[in-house]
Motif scaffolding. Structure first.
Motif, PDB file in Angstrom:
ATOM      1  N   THR A  57      -8.332  39.568   9.824  1.00  0.00           N
ATOM      2  CA  THR A  57      -8.294  39.929   8.404  1.00  0.00           C
ATOM      3  C   THR A  57      -7.969  41.411   8.187  1.00  0.00           C
ATOM      4  O   THR A  57      -8.087  41.911   7.069  1.00  0.00           O
ATOM      5  N   GLY A  58      -7.586  42.112   9.246  1.00  0.00           N
ATOM      6  CA  GLY A  58      -6.920  43.404   9.080  1.00  0.00           C
ATOM      7  C   GLY A  58      -7.766  44.655   8.946  1.00  0.00           C
ATOM      8  O   GLY A  58      -7.247  45.716   8.610  1.00  0.00           O
ATOM      9  N   GLU A  59      -9.074  44.565   9.263  1.00  0.00           N
ATOM     10  CA  GLU A  59      -9.913  45.771   9.101  1.00  0.00           C
ATOM     11  C   GLU A  59      -9.434  46.898  10.019  1.00  0.00           C
ATOM     12  O   GLU A  59      -9.274  48.045   9.590  1.00  0.00           O
ATOM     13  N   LEU A  60      -9.248  46.571  11.296  1.00  0.00           N
ATOM     14  CA  LEU A  60      -8.810  47.607  12.245  1.00  0.00           C
ATOM     15  C   LEU A  60      -7.390  48.082  11.906  1.00  0.00           C
ATOM     16  O   LEU A  60      -7.094  49.285  11.964  1.00  0.00           O
ATOM     17  N   THR A  61      -6.534  47.144  11.541  1.00  0.00           N
ATOM     18  CA  THR A  61      -5.148  47.491  11.184  1.00  0.00           C
ATOM     19  C   THR A  61      -5.152  48.544  10.066  1.00  0.00           C
ATOM     20  O   THR A  61      -4.409  49.528  10.114  1.00  0.00           O
ATOM     21  N   PHE A  62      -6.010  48.325   9.080  1.00  0.00           N
ATOM     22  CA  PHE A  62      -6.114  49.252   7.951  1.00  0.00           C
ATOM     23  C   PHE A  62      -6.613  50.623   8.414  1.00  0.00           C
ATOM     24  O   PHE A  62      -6.067  51.665   8.018  1.00  0.00           O
ATOM     25  N   GLU A  63      -7.619  50.620   9.287  1.00  0.00           N
ATOM     26  CA  GLU A  63      -8.159  51.903   9.782  1.00  0.00           C
ATOM     27  C   GLU A  63      -7.077  52.691  10.527  1.00  0.00           C
ATOM     28  O   GLU A  63      -6.982  53.909  10.406  1.00  0.00           O
ATOM     29  N   VAL A  64      -6.256  51.971  11.293  1.00  0.00           N
ATOM     30  CA  VAL A  64      -5.178  52.661  12.034  1.00  0.00           C
ATOM     31  C   VAL A  64      -4.155  53.217  11.044  1.00  0.00           C
ATOM     32  O   VAL A  64      -3.656  54.343  11.204  1.00  0.00           O
ATOM     33  N   SER A  65      -3.872  52.482   9.991  1.00  0.00           N
ATOM     34  CA  SER A  65      -2.882  52.952   9.004  1.00  0.00           C
ATOM     35  C   SER A  65      -3.367  54.224   8.304  1.00  0.00           C
ATOM     36  O   SER A  65      -2.576  55.086   7.948  1.00  0.00           O
ATOM     37  N   LYS A  66      -4.697  54.368   8.173  1.00  0.00           N
ATOM     38  CA  LYS A  66      -5.240  55.579   7.529  1.00  0.00           C
ATOM     39  C   LYS A  66      -4.948  56.827   8.357  1.00  0.00           C
ATOM     40  O   LYS A  66      -5.000  57.940   7.855  1.00  0.00           O
ATOM     41  N   LEU A  67      -4.686  56.632   9.660  1.00  0.00           N
ATOM     42  CA  LEU A  67      -4.390  57.775  10.533  1.00  0.00           C
ATOM     43  C   LEU A  67      -2.898  58.103  10.533  1.00  0.00           C
ATOM     44  O   LEU A  67      -2.413  58.809  11.415  1.00  0.00           O
ATOM     45  N   SER A  68      -2.181  57.506   9.601  1.00  0.00           N
ATOM     46  CA  SER A  68      -0.761  57.773   9.320  1.00  0.00           C
ATOM     47  C   SER A  68       0.248  57.056  10.221  1.00  0.00           C
ATOM     48  O   SER A  68       1.443  57.230  10.084  1.00  0.00           O
ATOM     49  N   TYR A  69      -0.231  56.212  11.126  1.00  0.00           N
ATOM     50  CA  TYR A  69       0.712  55.417  11.934  1.00  0.00           C
ATOM     51  C   TYR A  69       1.317  54.305  11.075  1.00  0.00           C
ATOM     52  O   TYR A  69       0.683  53.826  10.138  1.00  0.00           O
ATOM     53  N   ASN A  70       2.524  53.882  11.453  1.00  0.00           N
ATOM     54  CA  ASN A  70       3.101  52.678  10.848  1.00  0.00           C
ATOM     55  C   ASN A  70       2.555  51.500  11.615  1.00  0.00           C
ATOM     56  O   ASN A  70       2.736  51.429  12.832  1.00  0.00           O
ATOM     57  N   ILE A  71       1.927  50.590  10.926  1.00  0.00           N
ATOM     58  CA  ILE A  71       1.331  49.480  11.679  1.00  0.00           C
ATOM     59  C   ILE A  71       1.610  48.140  11.020  1.00  0.00           C
ATOM     60  O   ILE A  71       1.556  48.007   9.793  1.00  0.00           O
ATOM     61  N   LEU A  72       1.912  47.162  11.889  1.00  0.00           N
ATOM     62  CA  LEU A  72       2.141  45.792  11.452  1.00  0.00           C
ATOM     63  C   LEU A  72       1.074  44.915  12.088  1.00  0.00           C
ATOM     64  O   LEU A  72       0.936  44.882  13.314  1.00  0.00           O
ATOM     65  N   GLY A  73       0.313  44.216  11.260  1.00  0.00           N
ATOM     66  CA  GLY A  73      -0.693  43.278  11.764  1.00  0.00           C
ATOM     67  C   GLY A  73      -0.108  41.881  11.798  1.00  0.00           C
ATOM     68  O   GLY A  73       0.447  41.421  10.801  1.00  0.00           O
TER      69      GLY A  73
END
Ligand SMILES: C[S@@+](CC[C@H](N)C(=O)[O-])C[C@H]1O[C@@H](n2cnc3c(N)ncnc32)[C@H](O)[C@@H]1O
Length: 233
Positions: A57-73
């Motif tokens: 459900t993307g909790e970690l994906t969201f946390e990584v995106s907050k660090l400015s990386y481009n992320i695809l879950g």
């Protein structure tokens, strides 16, 4: 029940549990480990593209995106991805409800993270081959899994008559975290011995560059519950 249906069924309960801060293994062990190791390699670079394999459900994906990386879950559970899109938004964040076998990425990722998803993946070798293909040369695969040597003790199947540590087997149990038993929600994972994982990484072209056995000082357990692995293409 099919693996997809199990994760669809439990998706909302798990998301709410995490948002309420109850999943301490996630917030105190797995999340900090993943974030610090991503930063160790990529120092918040906004040009770094990351794939989150089995993002739930993307909790970690969201946390990584907050660090400015481009992320695809990416996840096979359609309801998990529906919830991820509903709860988590960021301009450098997107989600995809597909299996890796259905993808044809136009870019190669600097990094793939797989937080507690490889042991839930039926075709480990097939997915590892596709992860390897999706990575740039020297790209990293950062993995956490339930510790194959100790999870059978923690989830109480080590002494089952049909359990053999050396054999791959599907284990289906009522889902639980350190603080909560999710009554009425069963999920499966595939038990595989440590050597099976290491040989699968080697067979699919990865180098193991670091590993760590993770637990929590307050666990009061004599064993680590999670295994962290850092691999390189
Ligand atoms: C234990 S959950 C972990 C979710 C998330 N990574 C997290 O940290 O909360 C495992 C996830 O792996 C997903 N999964 C299982 N097999 C998969 C596959 N072949 N491809 C993509 N996702 C898969 C499940 O749908 C589920 O959402």
């Amino acid at each position: 029940m099919k693996i997809i249906d199990e994760w669809n069924h439990i998706a909302k309960e798990r998301l709410i549990d995490r948002l309420n801060g109850n999943d301490r293994s996630y917030s105190e062990i797995l999340l900090p480990k993943m974030l610090s190791n991503i930063n160790k390699y990529y120092s918040n670079s906004s040009s770094c593209s990351i794939l989150d394999f089995g993002c739930g459900t993307g909790e970690l994906t969201f946390e990584v995106s907050k660090l400015s990386y481009n992320i695809l879950g990416l996840d096979i559970s359609n309801y998990s991805i529906e919830l991820a899109n509903e709860y988590f938004r960021n301009e450098n964040l997107s989600f995809l409800n597909k299996s890796l076998f259905e993808t044809d990425f136009k870019i190669n990722f600097e990094c793939v993270i797989a937080n507690m998803s490889l042991m839930d993946t039926k075709d480990l070798i097939g997915n590892l081959k596709l992860i390897h293909k999706a990575l740039k040369i020297d790209g990293k695969l950062l993995v956490t899994i339930t510790h194959p040597s100790f999870w059978p003790i923690y989830w109480d199947y080590f002494n089952d008559n049909d359990f053999n540590y050396n054999k791959e087997s599907r284990i289906t149990r009522t889902f639980k975290t350190q603080n909560k038993i999710f009554e009425g929600y069963k999920t499966s994972h595939f038990h595989r011995p440590v050597s099976y994982y290491l040989n699968s990484f080697i067979e699919t072209g990865f180098k193991v560059v670091a590993t760590e056995e993770l637990g929590h000082p307050e666990d009061n357990l004599w064993y680590p519950r999670f295994l962290y692995l850092e691999l390189e293409k």
